[in-house]
Design a protein around this motif. Structure first.
Motif, PDB file in Angstrom:
ATOM      1  N   PHE A   1      70.905  44.735  87.668  1.00  0.00           N
ATOM      2  CA  PHE A   1      71.174  44.195  86.335  1.00  0.00           C
ATOM      3  C   PHE A   1      71.207  42.663  86.355  1.00  0.00           C
ATOM      4  O   PHE A   1      70.654  42.007  85.470  1.00  0.00           O
ATOM      5  N   GLY A   2      71.881  42.104  87.367  1.00  0.00           N
ATOM      6  CA  GLY A   2      71.978  40.646  87.460  1.00  0.00           C
ATOM      7  C   GLY A   2      70.633  39.986  87.650  1.00  0.00           C
ATOM      8  O   GLY A   2      70.379  38.897  87.121  1.00  0.00           O
ATOM      9  N   PHE A   3      69.753  40.632  88.406  1.00  0.00           N
ATOM     10  CA  PHE A   3      68.395  40.119  88.598  1.00  0.00           C
ATOM     11  C   PHE A   3      67.685  39.957  87.261  1.00  0.00           C
ATOM     12  O   PHE A   3      67.032  38.938  87.000  1.00  0.00           O
ATOM     13  N   LEU A   4      67.814  40.946  86.389  1.00  0.00           N
ATOM     14  CA  LEU A   4      67.143  40.898  85.089  1.00  0.00           C
ATOM     15  C   LEU A   4      67.717  39.799  84.197  1.00  0.00           C
ATOM     16  O   LEU A   4      66.986  39.173  83.423  1.00  0.00           O
ATOM     17  N   ASP A   5      69.032  39.563  84.300  1.00  0.00           N
ATOM     18  CA  ASP A   5      69.660  38.545  83.454  1.00  0.00           C
ATOM     19  C   ASP A   5      69.027  37.171  83.624  1.00  0.00           C
ATOM     20  O   ASP A   5      68.828  36.442  82.652  1.00  0.00           O
ATOM     21  N   SER A   6      68.718  36.819  84.866  1.00  0.00           N
ATOM     22  CA  SER A   6      68.254  35.453  85.130  1.00  0.00           C
ATOM     23  C   SER A   6      66.735  35.324  85.177  1.00  0.00           C
ATOM     24  O   SER A   6      66.221  34.202  85.181  1.00  0.00           O
ATOM     25  N   THR A   7      65.993  36.418  85.200  1.00  0.00           N
ATOM     26  CA  THR A   7      64.541  36.319  85.410  1.00  0.00           C
ATOM     27  C   THR A   7      63.695  36.965  84.322  1.00  0.00           C
ATOM     28  O   THR A   7      62.579  36.515  84.060  1.00  0.00           O
ATOM     29  N   LEU A   8      64.197  38.029  83.703  1.00  0.00           N
ATOM     30  CA  LEU A   8      63.336  38.820  82.812  1.00  0.00           C
ATOM     31  C   LEU A   8      62.882  38.039  81.589  1.00  0.00           C
ATOM     32  O   LEU A   8      61.714  38.129  81.183  1.00  0.00           O
ATOM     33  N   SER A   9      63.796  37.288  80.972  1.00  0.00           N
ATOM     34  CA  SER A   9      63.422  36.590  79.736  1.00  0.00           C
ATOM     35  C   SER A   9      62.318  35.569  79.976  1.00  0.00           C
ATOM     36  O   SER A   9      61.375  35.458  79.185  1.00  0.00           O
ATOM     37  N   LEU A  10      62.417  34.828  81.089  1.00  0.00           N
ATOM     38  CA  LEU A  10      61.373  33.846  81.393  1.00  0.00           C
ATOM     39  C   LEU A  10      60.041  34.521  81.674  1.00  0.00           C
ATOM     40  O   LEU A  10      58.978  34.044  81.257  1.00  0.00           O
ATOM     41  N   PHE A  11      60.084  35.660  82.379  1.00  0.00           N
ATOM     42  CA  PHE A  11      58.860  36.400  82.683  1.00  0.00           C
ATOM     43  C   PHE A  11      58.198  36.900  81.403  1.00  0.00           C
ATOM     44  O   PHE A  11      56.983  36.758  81.212  1.00  0.00           O
ATOM     45  N   VAL A  12      58.997  37.465  80.493  1.00  0.00           N
ATOM     46  CA  VAL A  12      58.448  37.999  79.242  1.00  0.00           C
ATOM     47  C   VAL A  12      57.908  36.881  78.364  1.00  0.00           C
ATOM     48  O   VAL A  12      56.843  37.015  77.745  1.00  0.00           O
ATOM     49  N   LEU A  13      58.636  35.766  78.302  1.00  0.00           N
ATOM     50  CA  LEU A  13      58.180  34.639  77.488  1.00  0.00           C
ATOM     51  C   LEU A  13      56.826  34.107  77.961  1.00  0.00           C
ATOM     52  O   LEU A  13      55.930  33.826  77.155  1.00  0.00           O
ATOM     53  N   LYS A  14      56.673  33.975  79.267  1.00  0.00           N
ATOM     54  CA  LYS A  14      55.443  33.405  79.813  1.00  0.00           C
ATOM     55  C   LYS A  14      54.299  34.418  79.878  1.00  0.00           C
ATOM     56  O   LYS A  14      53.139  34.071  79.687  1.00  0.00           O
ATOM     57  N   LYS A  15      54.637  35.683  80.145  1.00  0.00           N
ATOM     58  CA  LYS A  15      53.599  36.699  80.346  1.00  0.00           C
ATOM     59  C   LYS A  15      53.059  37.233  79.025  1.00  0.00           C
ATOM     60  O   LYS A  15      51.854  37.456  78.874  1.00  0.00           O
ATOM     61  N   PHE A  16      53.951  37.437  78.047  1.00  0.00           N
ATOM     62  CA  PHE A  16      53.543  38.084  76.803  1.00  0.00           C
ATOM     63  C   PHE A  16      53.689  37.181  75.581  1.00  0.00           C
ATOM     64  O   PHE A  16      53.406  37.618  74.457  1.00  0.00           O
ATOM     65  N   ASN A  17      54.168  35.935  75.780  1.00  0.00           N
ATOM     66  CA  ASN A  17      54.276  34.945  74.706  1.00  0.00           C
ATOM     67  C   ASN A  17      55.102  35.442  73.520  1.00  0.00           C
ATOM     68  O   ASN A  17      54.728  35.255  72.358  1.00  0.00           O
ATOM     69  N   LEU A  18      56.222  36.093  73.815  1.00  0.00           N
ATOM     70  CA  LEU A  18      57.091  36.581  72.753  1.00  0.00           C
ATOM     71  C   LEU A  18      58.099  35.507  72.344  1.00  0.00           C
ATOM     72  O   LEU A  18      58.564  34.728  73.181  1.00  0.00           O
ATOM     73  N   PRO A  19      58.479  35.425  71.061  1.00  0.00           N
ATOM     74  CA  PRO A  19      59.549  34.513  70.650  1.00  0.00           C
ATOM     75  C   PRO A  19      60.895  34.996  71.161  1.00  0.00           C
ATOM     76  O   PRO A  19      61.057  36.176  71.515  1.00  0.00           O
ATOM     77  N   ALA A  20      61.884  34.107  71.156  1.00  0.00           N
ATOM     78  CA  ALA A  20      63.191  34.418  71.731  1.00  0.00           C
ATOM     79  C   ALA A  20      63.842  35.627  71.075  1.00  0.00           C
ATOM     80  O   ALA A  20      64.487  36.448  71.734  1.00  0.00           O
ATOM     81  N   GLY A  21      63.683  35.773  69.762  1.00  0.00           N
ATOM     82  CA  GLY A  21      64.280  36.909  69.069  1.00  0.00           C
ATOM     83  C   GLY A  21      63.744  38.238  69.548  1.00  0.00           C
ATOM     84  O   GLY A  21      64.485  39.215  69.661  1.00  0.00           O
ATOM     85  N   TYR A  22      62.456  38.296  69.876  1.00  0.00           N
ATOM     86  CA  TYR A  22      61.851  39.538  70.354  1.00  0.00           C
ATOM     87  C   TYR A  22      62.179  39.802  71.824  1.00  0.00           C
ATOM     88  O   TYR A  22      62.168  40.959  72.258  1.00  0.00           O
ATOM     89  N   VAL A  23      62.429  38.744  72.573  1.00  0.00           N
ATOM     90  CA  VAL A  23      62.839  38.932  73.971  1.00  0.00           C
ATOM     91  C   VAL A  23      64.138  39.727  74.032  1.00  0.00           C
ATOM     92  O   VAL A  23      64.320  40.595  74.894  1.00  0.00           O
ATOM     93  N   GLY A  24      65.046  39.468  73.092  1.00  0.00           N
ATOM     94  CA  GLY A  24      66.287  40.228  73.035  1.00  0.00           C
ATOM     95  C   GLY A  24      66.047  41.712  72.832  1.00  0.00           C
ATOM     96  O   GLY A  24      66.771  42.554  73.370  1.00  0.00           O
ATOM     97  N   LEU A  25      64.997  42.053  72.089  1.00  0.00           N
ATOM     98  CA  LEU A  25      64.690  43.461  71.849  1.00  0.00           C
ATOM     99  C   LEU A  25      64.181  44.146  73.109  1.00  0.00           C
ATOM    100  O   LEU A  25      64.312  45.366  73.257  1.00  0.00           O
ATOM    101  N   VAL A  26      63.578  43.380  74.024  1.00  0.00           N
ATOM    102  CA  VAL A  26      63.108  43.957  75.285  1.00  0.00           C
ATOM    103  C   VAL A  26      64.287  44.481  76.089  1.00  0.00           C
ATOM    104  O   VAL A  26      64.221  45.551  76.721  1.00  0.00           O
ATOM    105  N   PHE A  27      65.407  43.741  76.061  1.00  0.00           N
ATOM    106  CA  PHE A  27      66.618  44.178  76.767  1.00  0.00           C
ATOM    107  C   PHE A  27      67.213  45.440  76.142  1.00  0.00           C
ATOM    108  O   PHE A  27      68.019  46.126  76.774  1.00  0.00           O
ATOM    109  N   LEU A  28      66.818  45.732  74.901  1.00  0.00           N
ATOM    110  CA  LEU A  28      67.394  46.852  74.173  1.00  0.00           C
ATOM    111  C   LEU A  28      67.166  48.184  74.882  1.00  0.00           C
ATOM    112  O   LEU A  28      68.051  49.045  74.909  1.00  0.00           O
ATOM    113  N   GLY A  29      65.972  48.363  75.452  1.00  0.00           N
ATOM    114  CA  GLY A  29      65.648  49.625  76.103  1.00  0.00           C
ATOM    115  C   GLY A  29      66.595  49.959  77.233  1.00  0.00           C
ATOM    116  O   GLY A  29      67.073  51.096  77.356  1.00  0.00           O
TER     117      GLY A  29
END
Length: 436
Positions: A251-279
């Motif tokens: 879980f801690g790994f995802l906290d510090s790395t997932l948002s940056l990976f999603v932002l750069k890989k899929f070009n999602l805005p910050a609001g949608y990055v939060g929805l990725v954590f929803l799953g």
């Protein structure tokens, strides 16, 4: 002896565990038990919202303040390291301090420092901003350790024979906090800027203080004779601690790395990055009560939950990137699917650990009462914090050096290793907590 309205009949002499409550699984909860559940649910919900709100946008803001990925990972990780040390202290001295006072004081301080975190963007970039991030996160971690250690102890005291069911059910509120935190934080950040998410959530946490002062029962107990060292040196407890830390690290790994990976890989805005954590959060919240109930009703299944859960978790992290050696194209739907499955596998692994450690302690002569519950609660929080420190710290470093895909695979190997090692005590010692 213990106080505060015990709803069951007497126990054997010398046993200062609650004379009852959920121990006999009454058809109706007592008023005291309802209040305990409300208090525990409030801290689970508010603390997880405050914790998870950073994920969608804080790494981006920290980069603007000249913080590297490694430093960002350390900012996330210092929370867990501080919680580790604090949980051990609070678990040892909970009986002396008082469970209710520790709980309420922890909630109060946590709310205050959450508000302070929202003011950090006013600081100049560089060392000053980074240093203050560490100071505020450490203060928040210490306060959370106090509240959650007291919460676990009070819950186990009020529901002695249904610990897994109650903890699993309350993970609904932890999951709900993880569900609401990232999208709410991302929305407030996009709409109002950096300060508002933290001030809003900090005020919510502070509102929990008078509520808990009024409704939380005040349990008291005599200090016990046993120590953390005796508990952690029990072979099965040591292996279970490894399982706890490995899931927490994921879980801690995802906290510090997932948002940056999603932002750069899929070009999602910050609001949608939060929805990725929803799953992840939603599947964890929904599945936890089920595994808690099964763990209480069929204790023989616990070891299989632990092993299977960690195996599945390892596979999920191999496919998060996915790891390049698999030659699978990175796609958003695959990443979200793996997070959903990981939420289920994590609850499968983590929910049975607390009652197993508690049973192991009792089988090895620990007295039944608040002092032992405090030791087990402190140990659980401490081991969760070990993973919470190593996960984001090592994850941030590895992501910077070898990329998110390989870093996630390394994280999966830790879960796989703990899955293999956790089978050993049961194969050698059965239900006896010993290897011989």
């Amino acid at each position: 002896m213990d106080t505060a309205g015990d709803p069951e009949g007497p126990r054997p002499p010398g046993d200062d565990a609650p004379p009852g409550g959920a121990g006999d699984t009454p058809s109706r909860l007592s008023r005291e038990q309802v209040f305990v559940l409300i208090s525990a649910a409030s801290i689970n919900l508010s603390s997880m919202m405050s914790y998870s709100i950073l994920g969608p946008f804080f790494p981006k803001e920290a980069e603007k303040k000249k913080a590297s990925n490694t430093v960002i990972g350390m900012i996330f990780g210092c929370y867990a390291l501080s919680e580790l040390l604090a949980a051990l202290v609070f678990g040892k001295y909970l009986v002396h301090i008082g469970a209710k006072f520790m709980f309420v004081a922890g909630v109060f301080v946590s709310g205050g420092v959450t508000v302070l975190f929202g003011l950090l963007d006013q600081l100049p970039e560089g060392p000053i901003f980074i240093a203050m991030c560490f100071v505020v996160r450490i203060a928040d971690a210490i306060s959370f350790a106090a509240a959650i250690t007291a919460s676990f102890s009070i819950l186990a005291k009020a529901f002695p024979n249904n610990v897994a069911t109650v903890l699993g059910s309350l993970e609904i509120f932890s999951g709900l906090g993880l569900v609401l935190g990232p999208p709410l934080g991302g929305f407030l950040y996009q709409s109002f800027g950096y300060e508002v998410p933290f001030i809003f959530l900090g005020c919510i946490v502070l509102l929990m203080v008078p509520l808990n002062m009024c409704i939380l029962p005040n349990y008291e107990s005599n200090p016990g004779e046993h120590s953390f060292w005796k508990l952690i040196t029990l072979p099965k407890v040591a292996f279970l601690a490894l399982v706890i830390s490995s899931i927490s690290a994921c879980f801690g790994f995802l906290d510090s790395t997932l948002s940056l990976f999603v932002l750069k890989k899929f070009n999602l805005p910050a609001g949608y990055v939060g929805l990725v954590f929803l799953g992840l959060a939603l599947s964890y919240a929904i599945s936890s009560p089920l595994f808690g109930l099964l763990s209480d009703k069929m204790p023989h299944l616990r070891k299989w939950f632990l092993v299977l859960g960690n195996f599945i978790t390892a596979g999920c992290y191999m496919l998060l990137g996915p790891v390049p050696v698999l030659h699978i194209k990175s796609q958003l739907w695959l990443l979200v699917l793996m997070l959903v499955i990981n939420g289920i596998s994590a609850s499968m692994s983590i929910i049975p650990t607390f009652p197993e450690i508690l049973n192991c302690a009792y089988e090895n002569g620990f007295e039944e009462g608040l002092s032992t519950l405090a030791l087990v609660s402190g140990l659980f929080s401490a081991m969760w914090s070990v993973g919470g420190f190593v996960g984001p710290t090592l994850g941030g470093f590895l992501s910077e050096k070898i990329g998110f895909e390989w870093a996630a695979a390394v994280q999966g190997l830790w879960a796989l290793t703990s899955s293999e090692s956790s089978q050993y005590p049961w194969h050698r010692g059965g239900t006896n907590c010993s290897l011989v």
